[in-house]
Design a protein around this motif. Structure first.
Motif, PDB file in Angstrom:
ATOM      1  N   ALA A 249       0.823  -1.210   0.000  1.00  0.00           N
ATOM      2  CA  ALA A 249       0.000   0.000   0.000  1.00  0.00           C
ATOM      3  C   ALA A 249       0.855   1.257   0.000  1.00  0.00           C
ATOM      4  N   VAL A 250       1.839   1.315   0.875  1.00  0.00           N
ATOM      5  CA  VAL A 250       2.632   2.533   1.053  1.00  0.00           C
ATOM      6  C   VAL A 250       3.500   2.827  -0.167  1.00  0.00           C
ATOM      7  N   LYS A 251       4.178   1.828  -0.698  1.00  0.00           N
ATOM      8  CA  LYS A 251       5.062   2.056  -1.836  1.00  0.00           C
ATOM      9  C   LYS A 251       4.287   2.432  -3.097  1.00  0.00           C
ATOM     10  N   SER A 252       3.032   2.016  -3.173  1.00  0.00           N
ATOM     11  CA  SER A 252       2.222   2.373  -4.338  1.00  0.00           C
ATOM     12  C   SER A 252       1.866   3.850  -4.337  1.00  0.00           C
ATOM     13  N   LEU A 253       1.607   4.404  -3.155  1.00  0.00           N
ATOM     14  CA  LEU A 253       1.159   5.791  -3.046  1.00  0.00           C
ATOM     15  C   LEU A 253       2.281   6.755  -2.656  1.00  0.00           C
ATOM     16  N   SER A 254       3.294   6.249  -1.973  1.00  0.00           N
ATOM     17  CA  SER A 254       4.391   7.105  -1.513  1.00  0.00           C
ATOM     18  C   SER A 254       5.712   6.360  -1.672  1.00  0.00           C
ATOM     19  N   PRO A 255       6.212   6.246  -2.910  1.00  0.00           N
ATOM     20  CA  PRO A 255       7.400   5.419  -3.187  1.00  0.00           C
ATOM     21  C   PRO A 255       8.648   5.816  -2.413  1.00  0.00           C
ATOM     22  N   LYS A 256       8.736   7.095  -2.016  1.00  0.00           N
ATOM     23  CA  LYS A 256       9.932   7.546  -1.317  1.00  0.00           C
ATOM     24  C   LYS A 256       9.933   7.161   0.165  1.00  0.00           C
ATOM     25  N   THR A 257       8.792   6.740   0.683  1.00  0.00           N
ATOM     26  CA  THR A 257       8.708   6.346   2.088  1.00  0.00           C
ATOM     27  C   THR A 257       9.453   5.032   2.301  1.00  0.00           C
ATOM     28  N   LYS A 258      10.337   5.017   3.273  1.00  0.00           N
ATOM     29  CA  LYS A 258      11.087   3.801   3.562  1.00  0.00           C
ATOM     30  C   LYS A 258      10.239   2.844   4.396  1.00  0.00           C
ATOM     31  N   ILE A 259      10.348   1.560   4.067  1.00  0.00           N
ATOM     32  CA  ILE A 259       9.682   0.516   4.837  1.00  0.00           C
ATOM     33  C   ILE A 259      10.756  -0.228   5.613  1.00  0.00           C
ATOM     34  N   ILE A 260      10.658  -0.177   6.937  1.00  0.00           N
ATOM     35  CA  ILE A 260      11.669  -0.784   7.801  1.00  0.00           C
ATOM     36  C   ILE A 260      11.007  -1.855   8.664  1.00  0.00           C
ATOM     37  N   GLY A 261      11.520  -3.063   8.594  1.00  0.00           N
ATOM     38  CA  GLY A 261      11.000  -4.168   9.388  1.00  0.00           C
ATOM     39  C   GLY A 261      11.838  -4.380  10.633  1.00  0.00           C
ATOM     40  N   VAL A 262      11.187  -4.815  11.720  1.00  0.00           N
ATOM     41  CA  VAL A 262      11.880  -5.047  12.988  1.00  0.00           C
ATOM     42  C   VAL A 262      11.543  -6.437  13.518  1.00  0.00           C
ATOM     43  N   GLU A 263      12.567  -7.182  13.896  1.00  0.00           N
ATOM     44  CA  GLU A 263      12.402  -8.505  14.487  1.00  0.00           C
ATOM     45  C   GLU A 263      13.139  -8.572  15.821  1.00  0.00           C
ATOM     46  N   SER A 264      12.711  -9.500  16.675  1.00  0.00           N
ATOM     47  CA  SER A 264      13.464  -9.803  17.889  1.00  0.00           C
ATOM     48  C   SER A 264      14.615 -10.725  17.547  1.00  0.00           C
ATOM     49  N   GLU A 265      15.716 -10.589  18.285  1.00  0.00           N
ATOM     50  CA  GLU A 265      16.863 -11.480  18.073  1.00  0.00           C
ATOM     51  C   GLU A 265      16.494 -12.937  18.333  1.00  0.00           C
ATOM     52  N   LYS A 266      15.428 -13.161  19.084  1.00  0.00           N
ATOM     53  CA  LYS A 266      15.027 -14.534  19.411  1.00  0.00           C
ATOM     54  C   LYS A 266      14.231 -15.206  18.293  1.00  0.00           C
ATOM     55  N   CYS A 267      13.787 -14.421  17.309  1.00  0.00           N
ATOM     56  CA  CYS A 267      12.970 -15.011  16.232  1.00  0.00           C
ATOM     57  C   CYS A 267      13.154 -14.219  14.930  1.00  0.00           C
ATOM     58  N   ALA A 268      14.388 -14.125  14.479  1.00  0.00           N
ATOM     59  CA  ALA A 268      14.705 -13.320  13.286  1.00  0.00           C
ATOM     60  C   ALA A 268      14.554 -14.146  12.014  1.00  0.00           C
ATOM     61  N   SER A 269      13.362 -14.657  11.753  1.00  0.00           N
ATOM     62  CA  SER A 269      13.155 -15.562  10.621  1.00  0.00           C
ATOM     63  C   SER A 269      13.190 -14.837   9.272  1.00  0.00           C
ATOM     64  N   PHE A 270      12.755 -13.578   9.205  1.00  0.00           N
ATOM     65  CA  PHE A 270      12.788 -12.857   7.927  1.00  0.00           C
ATOM     66  C   PHE A 270      14.234 -12.490   7.564  1.00  0.00           C
ATOM     67  N   THR A 271      14.999 -12.099   8.549  1.00  0.00           N
ATOM     68  CA  THR A 271      16.411 -11.802   8.297  1.00  0.00           C
ATOM     69  C   THR A 271      17.136 -13.040   7.794  1.00  0.00           C
ATOM     70  N   ARG A 272      16.833 -14.181   8.397  1.00  0.00           N
ATOM     71  CA  ARG A 272      17.420 -15.440   7.925  1.00  0.00           C
ATOM     72  C   ARG A 272      16.973 -15.757   6.500  1.00  0.00           C
ATOM     73  N   ALA A 273      15.714 -15.472   6.206  1.00  0.00           N
ATOM     74  CA  ALA A 273      15.204 -15.713   4.850  1.00  0.00           C
ATOM     75  C   ALA A 273      15.944 -14.842   3.836  1.00  0.00           C
ATOM     76  N   MET A 274      16.219 -13.600   4.185  1.00  0.00           N
ATOM     77  CA  MET A 274      16.975 -12.710   3.298  1.00  0.00           C
ATOM     78  C   MET A 274      18.370 -13.267   3.032  1.00  0.00           C
ATOM     79  N   GLU A 275      19.017 -13.771   4.087  1.00  0.00           N
ATOM     80  CA  GLU A 275      20.365 -14.337   3.932  1.00  0.00           C
ATOM     81  C   GLU A 275      20.342 -15.597   3.070  1.00  0.00           C
ATOM     82  N   ASN A 276      19.225 -16.332   3.178  1.00  0.00           N
ATOM     83  CA  ASN A 276      19.080 -17.591   2.445  1.00  0.00           C
ATOM     84  C   ASN A 276      18.516 -17.398   1.037  1.00  0.00           C
ATOM     85  N   LYS A 277      18.091 -16.148   0.740  1.00  0.00           N
ATOM     86  CA  LYS A 277      17.416 -15.836  -0.521  1.00  0.00           C
ATOM     87  C   LYS A 277      16.110 -16.624  -0.673  1.00  0.00           C
ATOM     88  N   GLY A 278      15.441 -16.824   0.442  1.00  0.00           N
ATOM     89  CA  GLY A 278      14.154 -17.519   0.442  1.00  0.00           C
ATOM     90  C   GLY A 278      13.818 -17.992   1.839  1.00  0.00           C
TER      91      GLY A 278
END
Length: 474
Positions: A249-278
């Motif tokens: 939604a945000v990038k469609s209407l306001s492309p310059k707005t940064k989207i920042i995700g936050v995870e706990s160190e105890k469950c950083a599954s998205f960060t791991r997915a980025m490192e794994n490329k999936g």
């Protein structure tokens, strides 16, 4: 079509492609057809049967579009709260124009209602009569049960034994069929998938179903209406469906707005997915942010969110506890660990590049267990140096403890706990006293330490609090 914005660290990520097909149905919902009508079983190692959810197929991930989000917004209007997004009372303290999107004010206490209601409204008439099923620890289950009750759609939820009793009872109060089984979410989901196949119920994944993601994306539309052209939106990340919807939604209407995700160190599954490329299975430890504790991010969520996320941040648990404390004291907001993750990233100094800018932090949930809430407040006080622990050796003569307590009273210190130790001291005429006390701040604690050293030969204080350490890894 929305525009994708990526930072250098994300440019090389390999995002799965999707056919991107979606068609409108008669009630205005975006209709997403599964590749097959029936759920398809498959065999994995050890001969254990795993049932594949056709809406969350790793071989064919579905990316939602801006049209999906606007369709969701049209259908759920009036059925969920349009939550406020006021300026933080402590914006000056954080050095930025900070706004708090208070989606924990939904009826069931979390953002999950948006996706749940849209998914239910998007069912065919036959599916509405038959009902749906899902597995959840709490927030998704409550949202699905509540809106199923309001829309007169049968709902079954499978909740693991670790689910809070309060959340289990609330689901029952919403007239749902509640099954408590499984030692963890993996076992609960396996049971729910088998029941889905056996009873012909539609399984609704709480973070990766396309309609769930689109519903959560309506938060992004509201944010841009309430805070035009923000420089950044900070989103807690668990399974990835929330950030996928908001980013779309945000990038469609306001492309310059940064989207920042936050995870706990105890469950950083998205960060791991980025490192794994999936998406990849990530071991999960006990965490204050139990709402973010998803061992593997959704395939649809990853494919949708990955091109749109500008940055991912991982925070320590102490910062989440401090964020919960700050929100209670300064904003009068009671949130769960997941809800405090965004502010925790700011407190930890991970987002210092946003100083002087317009920033929106999502407070996504407020369903915190009362016992956990108490622990969070104490950890937050300790992290900022307002709850300290020290040992002091005093004389074992009558009146020794009284003299120590009088000194603490003069210094304006509140004793929370006190314990004697005699057996492991060399001098039989002294006693070691261990005290946990609450002070105004760390400076007050250091003043107390100096006063104690004037009277007693041996005084040992706890380490410098996390929030005050000059440590880039803290």
């Amino acid at each position: 079509m929305f525009q994708a914005v990526k930072t250098e660290t994300l440019k090389e990520q390999n995002v799965p492609k999707s056919n991107g097909n979606s068609n409108g149905n008669s009630n205005g919902a975006s209709k997403v057809e599964p590749p097959e009508v029936k759920l398809r079983p498959r065999h994995v190692s050890g001969g254990v049967e795993e049932i594949l959810d056709p809406f969350c197929d790793p071989a064919n991930p579905r990316k939602i579009s801006f049209h999906d989000v606007t369709s969701a917004a049209f259908l759920i209007r009036g059925g969920v709260e349009r939550t406020p997004c006021p300026k933080s009372t402590s914006s000056d303290l954080y050095g930025m124009e900070l706004y708090l999107k208070k989606d924990f004010l939904q009826y069931t206490g979390s953002f999950k209602e948006r996706g749940a209601r849209y998914a239910l409204l998007s069912l065919t008439d036959e599916q509405k009569r038959t009902g749906v099923i899902s597995a959840s620890l709490g927030n998704h289950a409550q949202a699905l049960c509540y809106h199923g009750w309001k829309l007169n759609i049968p709902v079954t939820v499978v909740m693991p034994k670790a689910a809070p009793i309060m959340k289990i009872q609330k689901c029952r109060n919403y007239k749902a069929r509640v099954i408590v089984d499984g030692n963890d979410m993996g076992e609960a989901k396996s049971l729910a998938m088998r029941m889905s196949q056996d009873e012909g119920l539609l399984y609704v994944n709480g973070y990766d179903h396309p309609h769930i993601m689109a519903g959560q994306g309506t938060i992004g539309l509201e944010i841009l209406e309430q805070v035009p052209e923000p420089d950044a939106v900070v989103v807690p990340v668990g399974g990835g469906g929330l950030i996928a919807g908001i980013a779309t939604a945000v990038k469609s209407l306001s492309p310059k707005t940064k989207i920042i995700g936050v995870e706990s160190e105890k469950c950083a599954s998205f960060t791991r997915a980025m490192e794994n490329k999936g998406p990849i299975h990530t071991p999960i430890k006990n965490t204050l942010a139990d709402g973010l504790a998803v061992p593997k991010v959704g395939y649809n969520a990853y494919a949708t969110a990955m091109p749109l996320i500008d940055r991912m941040v991982v925070v320590k648990e102490e910062w989440i506890a401090l964020a919960i404390l700050r929100l209670v004291e300064e904003e009068k907001c009671v949130v769960e660990g997941a809800g405090g993750a965004g502010l925790a990233a700011i407190l930890a100094g991970h987002l210092d590049e946003l100083r002087g800018k317009k920033v929106v932090v999502l407070l996504c949930g407020g369903n915190i267990d009362t016992t956990v809430f108490g622990r969070c407040l104490e950890r937050g006080l300790a992290a900022v140096g307002r709850l300290v622990k020290f040992n002091v050796e005093i004389s074992d003569r009558p009146g020794g403890i009284n003299d120590l307590c009088n000194l603490l009273v003069r210094e304006g210190v509140s004793i929370k706990d006190i314990m004697h130790e005699r057996a492991w001291l060399r001098d039989i005429y002294t006693v070691e006293v261990k005290i946990v006390c609450e002070t105004v701040d760390w400076t007050h604690s250091l003043k107390l330490k100096n006063e104690l050293k004037k009277v007693y030969a041996k005084v040992e204080f706890s380490d410098v609090p996390l929030a005050l350490r000059n440590d880039p890894e803290a």
